[in-house]
Design a protein around this motif. Structure first.
Motif, PDB file in Angstrom:
ATOM      1  N   ALA A  92      27.766  17.137  32.683  1.00 33.81           N
ATOM      2  CA  ALA A  92      26.361  17.301  32.294  1.00 33.81           C
ATOM      3  C   ALA A  92      25.592  16.003  32.480  1.00 33.81           C
ATOM      4  CB  ALA A  92      26.278  17.767  30.840  1.00 33.81           C
ATOM      5  N   LEU A  98      33.088  18.380  30.321  1.00 37.38           N
ATOM      6  CA  LEU A  98      31.750  18.984  30.347  1.00 37.38           C
ATOM      7  C   LEU A  98      30.672  17.955  30.062  1.00 37.38           C
ATOM      8  CD1 LEU A  98      32.015  22.470  28.612  1.00 37.38           C
ATOM      9  CD2 LEU A  98      31.472  21.944  30.979  1.00 37.38           C
ATOM     10  N   LEU A  99      30.956  17.037  29.160  1.00 34.35           N
ATOM     11  CA  LEU A  99      29.984  15.994  28.828  1.00 34.35           C
ATOM     12  C   LEU A  99      29.713  15.094  30.034  1.00 34.35           C
ATOM     13  CD1 LEU A  99      28.389  14.882  26.389  1.00 34.35           C
ATOM     14  CD2 LEU A  99      30.285  13.307  26.043  1.00 34.35           C
ATOM     15  N   GLY A 138      28.993  15.724  39.376  1.00 28.63           N
ATOM     16  CA  GLY A 138      28.889  16.659  38.261  1.00 28.63           C
ATOM     17  C   GLY A 138      29.548  17.991  38.569  1.00 28.63           C
ATOM     18  N   LEU A 151      32.753  19.787  36.791  1.00 22.56           N
ATOM     19  CA  LEU A 151      32.759  21.192  36.344  1.00 22.56           C
ATOM     20  C   LEU A 151      33.970  21.933  36.896  1.00 22.56           C
ATOM     21  CD1 LEU A 151      29.062  22.442  36.527  1.00 22.56           C
ATOM     22  CD2 LEU A 151      30.505  22.188  34.516  1.00 22.56           C
ATOM     23  N   MET A 187      24.946  15.440  36.256  1.00 23.72           N
ATOM     24  CA  MET A 187      24.011  16.413  36.823  1.00 23.72           C
ATOM     25  C   MET A 187      22.601  16.232  36.277  1.00 23.72           C
ATOM     26  SD  MET A 187      26.422  19.736  37.130  1.00 23.72           S
ATOM     27  CE  MET A 187      25.412  20.637  38.253  1.00 23.72           C
ATOM     28  N   VAL A 188      22.468  15.943  34.995  1.00 25.32           N
ATOM     29  CA  VAL A 188      21.134  15.734  34.424  1.00 25.32           C
ATOM     30  C   VAL A 188      20.476  14.515  35.063  1.00 25.32           C
ATOM     31  CG1 VAL A 188      19.956  15.009  32.311  1.00 25.32           C
ATOM     32  CG2 VAL A 188      21.509  16.948  32.266  1.00 25.32           C
TER      33      VAL A 188
END
Length: 69
Positions: A49, A45-46, A28, A32, A52-53
């Motif tokens: 995210a 970005l999707l 992630g 970025l 990372m989530v």
């Protein structure tokens, strides 16, 4: 019957999940960086995210199921 949280994962499984989660957070962060230093596309970005989530979710679950010290 659901087992208590402290006995949900074996030590080997905990190590594997920790490696998976930390790898997802690292991927992630790499996405970025790709977003920041390249064309800044929305899909970067999707993807960042999402990785990372998922990684943070697994890390929080491992922390919650840590059990007695």
């Amino acid at each position: 019957m659901i087992p208590p949280p402290s006995s949900r994962y074996s030590p080997m499984e905990r190590r594997r999940l920790l490696l998976t989660a930390s790898s997802n957070v690292a991927i992630g962060i790499a996405f970025l960086a790709l977003w920041f230093f390249s064309g800044r596309h929305w899909w970067q970005l999707l993807i960042a995210a999402g990785f990372m989530v998922f990684g943070v979710w697994v890390l929080l679950d491992l922390r919650r199921t840590r059990g007695p010290k």
